[in-house]
Motif scaffolding. Sequence first.
Motif, short mmCIF file in Angstrom:
data_model
loop_
_atom_site.label_atom_id
_atom_site.label_comp_id
_atom_site.label_asym_id
_atom_site.label_seq_id
_atom_site.Cartn_x
_atom_site.Cartn_y
_atom_site.Cartn_z
N GLY A 140 0.81 -1.22 0.00
CA GLY A 140 0.00 0.00 0.00
C GLY A 140 0.84 1.27 0.00
N GLY A 141 1.99 1.20 -0.68
CA GLY A 141 2.86 2.36 -0.76
C GLY A 141 3.70 2.59 0.49
N LYS A 142 3.61 1.68 1.46
CA LYS A 142 4.38 1.82 2.68
C LYS A 142 5.37 0.67 2.83
CE LYS A 142 0.75 4.25 5.27
NZ LYS A 142 -0.09 4.26 6.49
N SER A 143 6.41 0.92 3.60
CA SER A 143 7.43 -0.09 3.86
C SER A 143 7.02 -0.95 5.05
CB SER A 143 8.77 0.59 4.13
OG SER A 143 9.79 -0.36 4.34
N VAL A 144 7.00 -2.27 4.84
CA VAL A 144 6.59 -3.21 5.89
C VAL A 144 7.75 -4.17 6.16
CG1 VAL A 144 4.96 -5.01 6.57
CG2 VAL A 144 4.18 -3.07 5.19
N LEU A 145 8.13 -4.30 7.43
CA LEU A 145 9.23 -5.18 7.80
C LEU A 145 8.88 -6.63 7.46
CD1 LEU A 145 11.99 -5.49 9.19
CD2 LEU A 145 10.77 -5.69 11.37
N ARG A 146 9.82 -7.31 6.75
CA ARG A 146 9.59 -8.69 6.33
C ARG A 146 10.46 -9.68 7.11
NH1 ARG A 146 11.14 -9.91 0.27
NH2 ARG A 146 13.18 -9.36 1.15
N GLU A 147 11.75 -9.33 7.31
CA GLU A 147 12.66 -10.25 7.98
C GLU A 147 13.74 -9.47 8.73
OE1 GLU A 147 15.20 -14.32 6.98
OE2 GLU A 147 14.96 -12.80 5.42
N GLU A 148 14.16 -10.02 9.87
CA GLU A 148 15.24 -9.44 10.66
C GLU A 148 16.21 -10.55 11.04
OE1 GLU A 148 14.86 -6.38 14.09
OE2 GLU A 148 14.99 -8.36 15.04
N ARG A 149 17.48 -10.36 10.70
CA ARG A 149 18.51 -11.36 11.01
C ARG A 149 19.56 -10.69 11.89
NH1 ARG A 149 18.75 -15.61 7.22
NH2 ARG A 149 21.03 -15.57 7.12
N VAL A 150 19.88 -11.33 13.02
CA VAL A 150 20.85 -10.80 13.96
C VAL A 150 22.02 -11.79 14.04
CG1 VAL A 150 21.28 -10.01 16.31
CG2 VAL A 150 19.01 -9.69 15.28
N PHE A 151 23.25 -11.29 13.83
CA PHE A 151 24.43 -12.14 13.83
C PHE A 151 25.19 -12.02 15.14
CE2 PHE A 151 23.43 -11.15 9.47
CZ PHE A 151 23.67 -12.32 8.78
N THR A 152 25.88 -13.07 15.51
CA THR A 152 26.72 -13.01 16.71
C THR A 152 27.89 -12.06 16.44
OG1 THR A 152 27.98 -14.94 15.95
CG2 THR A 152 26.11 -15.34 17.44
N PRO A 153 28.45 -11.42 17.46
CA PRO A 153 29.55 -10.47 17.26
C PRO A 153 30.74 -11.12 16.54
CG PRO A 153 28.67 -10.26 19.47
CD PRO A 153 28.03 -11.48 18.88
N ASP A 154 31.28 -10.43 15.54
CA ASP A 154 32.45 -10.91 14.80
C ASP A 154 33.14 -9.73 14.15
OD1 ASP A 154 30.91 -10.27 12.51
OD2 ASP A 154 30.17 -12.31 12.32
#
Length: 366
Positions: free
Chosen positions: A205-219
């Motif tokens: 609908g013309g707006k940005s919608v969050l689909r996926e979030e990936r969090v990595f371990t510190p490196d």
Amino acid sequence: MDGKPLNVSNGAELAGKSGLVRCREEDTGHLQREQELRNGKFIGQERMFDREGRLLRERTVNERGNSHGRVAEFWPNGQVRREETADNGRTQGAVRRFDATGRGERVSFHGEGQELFHVEYNSKGQPTRLLCPRSSVLPEDRKLCGFNGATDTELYAESGARSAQLRYDQGRLLSATEWSSDGVVSAQQLVVDGRRVHKSFYTEGGKSVLREERVFTPDDRTLRDTRGQLFSARRYGASGQPIEQRGFADGREVQVERWYLNGSLRERSTVSGSGKDARQLREMYRDDGKLARREQLNADQWRVGTQQAFHENGRLATEEQYSTPDARGRTRLTARKQWDESGKLIADDTILEDGSRQRKAAGTDS
């Protein structure tokens, strides 16, 4: 050479000779190639021309036949198209590319056998792509890469529309936001508590919608690197509600939770132990939030221990028992009980090795 014909394919004719060899188109007389000859070998200046006799490329060649020193390419109007410095055939240092008007299109720097820095520009002179080095290598990277202090650098599409905003400090990327051609956010990368966080979006609908979030371990990987061990991953539905979350430990997936679009829990799975001793407990739920099934699996995804299924009213419907794993990790069903929706035991079977069942007398309410 020196106004006299020379067969450059005949080594005997070249032997001992030094000078500048010029090759011309037989019909037009246009110069096609110039090569410096030293004691019978082509070493030194080399210039190549197009069919009209216009300079296309020039370089210096070493005794191995490799480019060594300045290498330049030209537009038909004589403007420099590309120039670099070569070290025995390998690009070393700055490389600059220009359009036919002399406007810069790309600047890069090569060292340590790889490209360490580059910036590309659109026809408006706006940066479109950027790779920053760990330390400054050219004047062009000072401001863009935050070597003069933390800065927000914007990138643009060929049309001039903003495509990304990157925050750099001393060549280190701290955060990045990307926009689609529609002008809505399509991706984000940032660092939270020392962990790389990658977010992807889609347009609704013309707006940005969050689909996926990936969090990595510190490196030590760069922010945009998609490799590395995951700490967690989460997916979202069209309205932004979470539909899946996965947790990791030492690169192994140890927890999974999934939800229906109505927000009710759909599945929960946890892993304990490691190697051949790993066990997975998985619970599946109906869309009203009630438990439908509970099962246990070993490292080879064979059922182990107690497996349970439930009626819609929440009462136990089936309970199965599986043997301990054999040397190959395989198990078999050893017993099964069944209850009706009122809780009355309606079957109590022992499962024999050939798969046949041995039924016990029906019991009373459980």
